[in-house]
Design a protein around this motif. Structure first.
Motif, mmCIF file in Angstrom:
data_model
loop_
_atom_site.group_PDB
_atom_site.id
_atom_site.type_symbol
_atom_site.label_atom_id
_atom_site.label_comp_id
_atom_site.label_asym_id
_atom_site.label_seq_id
_atom_site.Cartn_x
_atom_site.Cartn_y
_atom_site.Cartn_z
ATOM 1 N N GLN A 1 115.624 29.616 118.159
ATOM 2 C CA GLN A 1 116.130 30.398 117.032
ATOM 3 C C GLN A 1 117.023 31.550 117.496
ATOM 4 O OE1 GLN A 1 115.454 28.828 114.213
ATOM 5 N NE2 GLN A 1 114.252 27.483 115.568
ATOM 6 N N GLY A 2 116.794 32.013 118.706
ATOM 7 C CA GLY A 2 117.626 33.109 119.196
ATOM 8 C C GLY A 2 118.339 32.796 120.488
ATOM 9 N N HIS A 3 118.298 31.522 120.914
ATOM 10 C CA HIS A 3 118.886 31.172 122.214
ATOM 11 C C HIS A 3 119.643 29.848 122.092
ATOM 12 C CE1 HIS A 3 119.083 30.106 126.534
ATOM 13 N NE2 HIS A 3 118.896 31.388 126.747
ATOM 14 N N PHE A 4 120.820 29.803 121.624
ATOM 15 C CA PHE A 4 121.609 30.905 121.082
ATOM 16 C C PHE A 4 121.923 30.554 119.642
ATOM 17 C CE2 PHE A 4 122.503 30.762 125.638
ATOM 18 C CZ PHE A 4 122.210 32.063 126.005
ATOM 19 N N PRO A 5 122.074 31.527 118.751
ATOM 20 C CA PRO A 5 122.369 31.203 117.349
ATOM 21 C C PRO A 5 123.635 30.355 117.229
ATOM 22 C CG PRO A 5 121.774 33.522 117.588
ATOM 23 C CD PRO A 5 121.914 32.979 118.970
ATOM 24 N N GLY A 6 123.482 29.219 116.580
ATOM 25 C CA GLY A 6 124.615 28.319 116.400
ATOM 26 C C GLY A 6 124.820 27.361 117.546
ATOM 27 N N THR A 7 124.315 27.681 118.724
ATOM 28 C CA THR A 7 124.430 26.795 119.895
ATOM 29 C C THR A 7 123.097 26.791 120.632
ATOM 30 O OG1 THR A 7 126.734 27.516 120.094
ATOM 31 C CG2 THR A 7 125.830 26.222 121.918
#
Length: 427
Positions: free
Chosen positions: A55-61
């Motif tokens: 979810q935070g690693h990484f947003p969008g990727t």
């Protein structure tokens, strides 16, 4: 192209990793697909878009962090080592990551990938294992490293039904089974396993990594009418195995006060070791073998099933006592003694070779025993001839001569009738 999946291997992954306090979502192994106990393990991790870390690693990727790939490999290595430890010391071990060497990250891992986690134990040093670890997606290596995994002992595990008296000392990693009774003066070392309904009492000391099987009785008072409750002891070394219904008694005041057992001995079911005995290292006692009081059994001796050794006798180093034998004199080292009363059936060549004795030493012992057993010399003359023979200078021959000279009960040099000797040779 349709993907084929290997059939999972049944291992209780959550229970094993629970020792490391792992809980969801920290478990990074879904299944084990290959397992060579103690050597190699292959596990898989299916990466989904629901992984919390993504979810935070990484947003969008979304990409799996490299440190988590190393963690997944560490968990795979832990499952391999803990499963092996289960067969040696159930529920008493946990793993600790000691180091990571030469870590390399080759490709990105994204949702939809299946990571194949391969760990192979390369070498061990005491309680540290070195593992080669490789993570693959398809045919591509995505991460690799050398892992240093330590094995640590948990606190002692004592079954709720066991009766462990206040004052008893139980070492780390020792497992005390159901209905075990442990007296107040007992000291049990690390990583021992005490089976159900065993009794350990008196001033008894048990070394590390010893296994006591169900219904064994260790350290109780001697069967000696002169015993009046004096403080006497039983001292047991490391890595001994006491099978079911074995009885080992502590010493008497008149016999020195101590029954002593060395390291790495195997006592099969129903063996009895009486008061004031001394047992060396790496001996084997067959089922129901019995030592009377004050007996000395030296290193690597083998006492066959249902055999009995008379009090105050000695059994020499690497001696072999055949099953159902009765030993009433000191049993010579290195030879086969069989029968009631035991007679000498020549050098135990097969046993000595299995124990790694050099061929030259075996040859010297053969020549020495020709003087003792096949010549017309009496014992004193035979010993003199052995000492005068310049070709018989190895340490084993010197020990043999000293063993005979220091005997108090006399040594067994009786040969069997030719017919019996031929029968034993055929066997």
């Amino acid at each position: 192209m349709r993907r084929s999946f290997a059939k999972p291997v049944f291992l209780e992954i959550p229970r094993l990793l629970d020792r490391l306090c792992y809980r969801f979502p920290s478990l990074l192994i879904d299944s084990v697909i290959e397992h060579e106990p103690g050597t190699r393990l292959v596990a898989v991790k299916n990466v989904t878009g629901n992984e919390e870390v993504l979810q935070g690693h990484f947003p969008g990727t979304p990409v799996i962090p490299g440190v988590l790939m190393i963690e997944a490999l560490v968990q795979a290595a832990s499952v391999l080592l803990l499963d092996e430890a289960e067969h040696v010391q159930p529920s008493a071990m946990r793993t600790v990551l000691r180091g990571v060497n030469n870590a390399r990250f080759r490709r990105l891992v994204v949702p939809g990938d299946q990571i194949r986690l391969e760990v192979t134990i390369r070498r061990r040093r005491r309680r540290v294992a070195v593992a080669a670890a490789v993570a693959r997606v398809g045919d591509h290596v995505v991460a690799e490293a050398e892992l240093l995994i330590g094995l640590a002992l948990d606190e002692a595990l004592i079954d709720p039904t066991a009766n462990v008296a206040p004052g008893a000392e139980i070492g780390a990693g020792t497992v005390i089974g159901p209905n075990v009774v442990v007296g107040p003066y007992v000291r049990i070392g690390r990583a021992c396993n005490i089976g159900a309904s065993a009794v350990i009492d008196g001033w008894t000391e048990i070394g590390d990594e010893t296994q006591v099987f169900p219904f064994a009785s260790i350290g109780l008072i001697p069967q000696d009418q002169k015993f009046k409750g004096e403080r006497t002891s039983l001292v047991i070394g490391r890595r001994n195995i006491f099978r079911e219904f074995v009885t080992i008694h502590r010493g008497t005041e008149g016999g020195g006060g101590v029954t002593r057992i060395g390291d790495d001995n195997l006592f099969m079911a129903y063996v009895h070791v009486a008061h004031d005995c001394e047992v060396g290292h790496r001996t084997i006692f067959g089922n129901a073998a019995t030592l009377s009081g004050h007996v000395s059994v030296e290193d690597q001796a083998n006492i066959g099933a249902f055999s009995g050794v008379h009090q105050f006798c000695r059994v020499g180093r690497q001696a072999f006592i055949g099953g159902y034998s009765v030993v009433t004199l000191d049993a010579l080292p290195f030879v086969r003694s069989v029968g009631n009363r035991a007679r000498v059936y020549d050098l135990n060549v097969v046993g000595l070779e299995r124990q790694g004795m050099p061929e030259g030493t075996v040859a010297e012992l053969k020549r020495a025993f020709r003087y003792l057993l096949q010549s017309k010399l009496n014992t004193t003359q035979a010993l003199h001839q052995i000492e005068q023979d310049d070709t018989l200078q190895c340490a084993e021959v010197v020990y043999l001569v000293e063993f005979i000279r220091t005997s108090r009960r006399g040594v067994n040099l009786r040969r069997p009738p030719k017919r019996l000797e031929a029968m034993v040779a055929d066997e």
